[in-house]
Scaffold this motif. Structure first.
Motif, mmCIF file in Angstrom:
data_model
loop_
_atom_site.group_PDB
_atom_site.id
_atom_site.type_symbol
_atom_site.label_atom_id
_atom_site.label_comp_id
_atom_site.label_asym_id
_atom_site.label_seq_id
_atom_site.Cartn_x
_atom_site.Cartn_y
_atom_site.Cartn_z
ATOM 1 N N ASP A 1 -18.827 -9.807 7.536
ATOM 2 C CA ASP A 1 -17.855 -9.009 8.298
ATOM 3 C C ASP A 1 -16.429 -9.279 7.825
ATOM 4 O OD1 ASP A 1 -19.850 -7.842 9.787
ATOM 5 O OD2 ASP A 1 -19.637 -9.209 11.493
ATOM 6 N N GLU A 2 -16.165 -10.535 7.458
ATOM 7 C CA GLU A 2 -14.829 -10.891 6.993
ATOM 8 C C GLU A 2 -14.477 -10.175 5.694
ATOM 9 O OE1 GLU A 2 -11.085 -12.389 6.376
ATOM 10 O OE2 GLU A 2 -12.293 -12.199 8.196
ATOM 11 N N ARG A 3 -15.473 -9.824 4.901
ATOM 12 C CA ARG A 3 -15.191 -9.145 3.638
ATOM 13 C C ARG A 3 -14.454 -7.835 3.856
ATOM 14 N NH1 ARG A 3 -21.240 -10.177 1.174
ATOM 15 N NH2 ARG A 3 -21.182 -12.440 1.477
ATOM 16 N N ARG A 4 -14.791 -7.136 4.927
ATOM 17 C CA ARG A 4 -14.101 -5.878 5.232
ATOM 18 C C ARG A 4 -12.633 -6.143 5.541
ATOM 19 N NH1 ARG A 4 -16.825 -3.425 10.065
ATOM 20 N NH2 ARG A 4 -15.801 -1.474 9.487
ATOM 21 N N HIS A 5 -12.370 -7.224 6.299
ATOM 22 C CA HIS A 5 -10.981 -7.573 6.606
ATOM 23 C C HIS A 5 -10.241 -8.005 5.347
ATOM 24 C CE1 HIS A 5 -11.514 -7.262 10.930
ATOM 25 N NE2 HIS A 5 -12.576 -8.045 10.864
ATOM 26 N N LEU B 1 -6.185 -6.637 1.138
ATOM 27 C CA LEU B 1 -5.845 -6.599 -0.280
ATOM 28 C C LEU B 1 -5.478 -5.198 -0.784
ATOM 29 C CD1 LEU B 1 -8.577 -8.991 -1.713
ATOM 30 C CD2 LEU B 1 -6.136 -9.474 -1.452
ATOM 31 N N THR B 2 -5.956 -4.170 -0.103
ATOM 32 C CA THR B 2 -5.671 -2.811 -0.569
ATOM 33 C C THR B 2 -4.311 -2.355 -0.071
ATOM 34 O OG1 THR B 2 -6.961 -1.971 1.309
ATOM 35 C CG2 THR B 2 -8.056 -2.082 -0.819
ATOM 36 N N THR B 3 -3.642 -1.598 -0.897
ATOM 37 C CA THR B 3 -2.320 -1.080 -0.559
ATOM 38 C C THR B 3 -2.464 0.322 -0.005
ATOM 39 O OG1 THR B 3 -1.327 -2.369 -2.326
ATOM 40 C CG2 THR B 3 -0.019 -0.559 -1.442
ATOM 41 N N ASN B 4 -2.049 0.537 1.227
ATOM 42 C CA ASN B 4 -2.189 1.841 1.864
ATOM 43 C C ASN B 4 -0.822 2.508 1.990
ATOM 44 O OD1 ASN B 4 -5.124 1.804 2.604
ATOM 45 N ND2 ASN B 4 -4.457 -0.072 3.606
ATOM 46 N N VAL B 5 -0.338 2.974 0.848
ATOM 47 C CA VAL B 5 0.953 3.643 0.793
ATOM 48 C C VAL B 5 0.716 5.121 0.532
ATOM 49 C CG1 VAL B 5 3.156 3.821 -0.392
ATOM 50 C CG2 VAL B 5 2.097 1.576 -0.059
ATOM 51 N N ALA C 1 -10.710 11.541 -0.747
ATOM 52 C CA ALA C 1 -11.373 10.262 -1.014
ATOM 53 C C ALA C 1 -10.305 9.192 -1.219
ATOM 54 C CB ALA C 1 -12.264 10.377 -2.251
ATOM 55 N N GLY C 2 -10.166 8.311 -0.265
ATOM 56 C CA GLY C 2 -9.060 7.363 -0.273
ATOM 57 C C GLY C 2 -7.931 7.931 0.558
ATOM 58 N N CYS C 3 -8.260 8.305 1.803
ATOM 59 C CA CYS C 3 -7.314 9.072 2.633
ATOM 60 C C CYS C 3 -6.198 8.224 3.216
ATOM 61 C CB CYS C 3 -8.063 9.771 3.769
ATOM 62 S SG CYS C 3 -8.787 8.652 5.011
ATOM 63 N N SER C 4 -6.296 6.894 3.088
ATOM 64 C CA SER C 4 -5.275 6.005 3.613
ATOM 65 C C SER C 4 -5.011 6.318 5.089
ATOM 66 C CB SER C 4 -4.001 6.102 2.763
ATOM 67 O OG SER C 4 -3.059 5.124 3.134
ATOM 68 N N ASN C 5 -3.765 6.457 5.481
ATOM 69 C CA ASN C 5 -3.432 6.661 6.893
ATOM 70 C C ASN C 5 -3.558 8.101 7.364
ATOM 71 O OD1 ASN C 5 -2.824 3.943 7.532
ATOM 72 N ND2 ASN C 5 -0.803 4.143 6.600
ATOM 73 N N GLY C 6 -4.099 8.974 6.538
ATOM 74 C CA GLY C 6 -4.404 10.327 6.969
ATOM 75 C C GLY C 6 -3.435 11.400 6.535
ATOM 76 N N GLN C 7 -2.325 11.000 5.902
ATOM 77 C CA GLN C 7 -1.320 12.002 5.545
ATOM 78 C C GLN C 7 -1.847 13.052 4.579
ATOM 79 O OE1 GLN C 7 -0.789 8.648 5.610
ATOM 80 N NE2 GLN C 7 1.386 8.144 5.897
ATOM 81 N N GLU C 8 -2.689 12.626 3.633
ATOM 82 C CA GLU C 8 -3.191 13.573 2.641
ATOM 83 C C GLU C 8 -4.066 14.633 3.298
ATOM 84 O OE1 GLU C 8 -4.568 12.627 -1.627
ATOM 85 O OE2 GLU C 8 -6.422 12.574 -0.429
ATOM 86 N N ALA C 9 -5.007 14.200 4.131
ATOM 87 C CA ALA C 9 -5.913 15.145 4.784
ATOM 88 C C ALA C 9 -5.154 16.104 5.694
ATOM 89 C CB ALA C 9 -6.969 14.394 5.584
ATOM 90 N N LEU C 10 -4.163 15.609 6.396
ATOM 91 C CA LEU C 10 -3.370 16.469 7.277
ATOM 92 C C LEU C 10 -2.525 17.448 6.468
ATOM 93 C CD1 LEU C 10 -2.332 13.764 9.884
ATOM 94 C CD2 LEU C 10 -3.744 15.768 10.364
ATOM 95 N N SER C 11 -2.035 17.009 5.307
ATOM 96 C CA SER C 11 -1.284 17.921 4.436
ATOM 97 C C SER C 11 -2.191 19.048 3.945
ATOM 98 C CB SER C 11 -0.707 17.155 3.236
ATOM 99 O OG SER C 11 0.191 16.150 3.649
ATOM 100 N N ILE C 12 -3.422 18.695 3.563
ATOM 101 C CA ILE C 12 -4.390 19.708 3.149
ATOM 102 C C ILE C 12 -4.623 20.705 4.269
ATOM 103 C CG2 ILE C 12 -6.809 20.082 2.524
ATOM 104 C CD1 ILE C 12 -6.718 17.277 1.180
ATOM 105 N N ILE D 1 -12.029 3.063 2.379
ATOM 106 C CA ILE D 1 -12.786 1.824 2.494
ATOM 107 C C ILE D 1 -12.288 0.944 3.627
ATOM 108 C CG2 ILE D 1 -11.323 0.556 0.865
ATOM 109 C CD1 ILE D 1 -13.836 -0.844 -0.161
ATOM 110 N N ASP D 2 -11.040 1.126 4.022
ATOM 111 C CA ASP D 2 -10.384 0.257 5.001
ATOM 112 C C ASP D 2 -10.602 0.790 6.414
ATOM 113 O OD1 ASP D 2 -8.676 -1.222 6.602
ATOM 114 O OD2 ASP D 2 -7.036 -1.231 5.163
ATOM 115 N N PRO D 3 -11.380 0.106 7.256
ATOM 116 C CA PRO D 3 -11.633 0.614 8.610
ATOM 117 C C PRO D 3 -10.383 0.691 9.468
ATOM 118 C CG PRO D 3 -12.448 -1.638 8.373
ATOM 119 C CD PRO D 3 -12.070 -1.172 6.999
ATOM 120 N N GLU D 4 -9.406 -0.168 9.191
ATOM 121 C CA GLU D 4 -8.183 -0.161 9.989
ATOM 122 C C GLU D 4 -7.367 1.104 9.741
ATOM 123 O OE1 GLU D 4 -5.968 -3.778 9.639
ATOM 124 O OE2 GLU D 4 -7.741 -5.047 9.947
ATOM 125 N N VAL D 5 -7.252 1.507 8.489
ATOM 126 C CA VAL D 5 -6.472 2.723 8.223
ATOM 127 C C VAL D 5 -7.240 3.971 8.654
ATOM 128 C CG1 VAL D 5 -5.194 1.640 6.346
ATOM 129 C CG2 VAL D 5 -7.205 2.999 5.815
#
Length: 293
Positions: free
Chosen positions: A68-72, A77-81, A117-128, A151-155
């Motif tokens: 479970d810690e691997r997901r955290h 480690l991933t940059t969500n910009v 694919a790699g939607c980060s915080n959602g801005q891309e999908a909402l722009s689409i 991949i990031d459950p938090e974002v």
């Protein structure tokens, strides 16, 4: 945890173990010159687990108990910009493709699927979604869905909420911001909440690109931007055929501004402008269909 413990640096063995795990789990390449950044991003995970050093953390996260810690860890480690309407030329291409190819397909009773694919915080999908709704305000009544994954459950959870501080909506044209978002005040700050007409056509899901993909349907458009830049060439080359397999014969693949398919023909693609790729052959064996105005 003491200040001295927090200031400890990651040892070589722990770095190598974490780097190997990150690569195996998600394809992330952790360069040795990024050691300072990596230990900075992971220190809060040590604090959360009550661990005193990176040796204990690497041993735990690499163990069966640390699954479970691997997901955290990957999340840290991933940059969500991201931001709205990033790389506008892609959205111009999307608009043209939707007007000339995809909307007629929908009106004829067909289905259209778009993948962020790699939607980060959602801005891309909402722009689409805004691009599509500006062309066809009633598109939610048709068989269209935008799949937004990361991949990031938090974002992904953040994206599902689709609530953005004023500083995060600067890329949205004022008329679209007023039309598709509701502004509320929280502690004297403006927060913009995406409206239901946008969220109705988007599905946010957690997905590791290196794992099995659950989708059964072909994608008409794939946005995979500023994701594969974190992968080595071998991992990228394993992904290109998978994207080609799920892309419709006349679909489009968008990559990020610094990403390229090194040899498109090898993987069944042809370049069609800056970081834009089409399948090299359409379903009838001809060149890909791109209707012009």
């Amino acid at each position: 945890m003491s200040k001295a413990a927090l200031e400890m640096t990651i040892d070589t063995d722990s770095f190598n173990a974490i780097a190997e795990l990150a690569y195996r789990e998600s394809g992330l390449q952790l360069a040795a010159e990024k050691t300072s950044m990596i230990q900075s991003r992971l220190r809060h995970r040590l604090r959360a687990l009550g661990l005193q050093d990176f040796a204990n953390y690497s041993a735990f996260v690499c163990s069966d108990d640390g699954r479970d810690e691997r997901r955290h860890m990957i999340s840290a480690l991933t940059t969500n910009v991201s931001h709205f309407f990033r790389e506008k030329h892609h959205f111009d291409v999307l608009k043209k493709q939707f007007e000339t190819v995809l909307l007629p397909k929908l009106k004829a009773g067909g289905r259209v699927r778009i993948w962020s694919a790699g939607c980060s915080n959602g801005q891309e999908a909402l722009s689409i979604a805004m691009v599509l709704l500006e062309v066809a305000p009633d598109v939610a009544k048709l068989d269209l869905r935008i799949l937004a994954t990361d991949i990031d459950p938090e974002v992904v959870n953040f994206a599902k909420q689709s609530s953005y501080h004023e500083r995060l909506v600067g890329g949205i044209p004022p008329e679209l911001l007023h039309k598709y978002f509701q502004c509320v005040k929280q502690n004297d700050e403006k927060i913009y909440q995406a409206g239901g007409q946008l969220l109705k056509i988007i599905s946010f899901r957690e997905l590791n690109l290196l794992a099995k993909w659950p989708m059964q349907q072909k994608m008409d458009v794939i946005f995979c931007r500023n994701v594969v830049i974190y992968f080595d060439l071998d991992t990228q080359n394993r992904l290109w055929p998978r994207f080609r397999d799920v892309l419709s014969p006349n679909g489009i693949l968008f990559l990020g501004h610094s990403e390229r398919i090194s040899d498109p023909a090898t993987f069944g693609f042809i370049s069609d402008g800056p970081t834009t790729y089409l399948p090299s052959t359409a379903s009838d064996g001809s060149s890909p269909l791109r209707k012009e105005n």
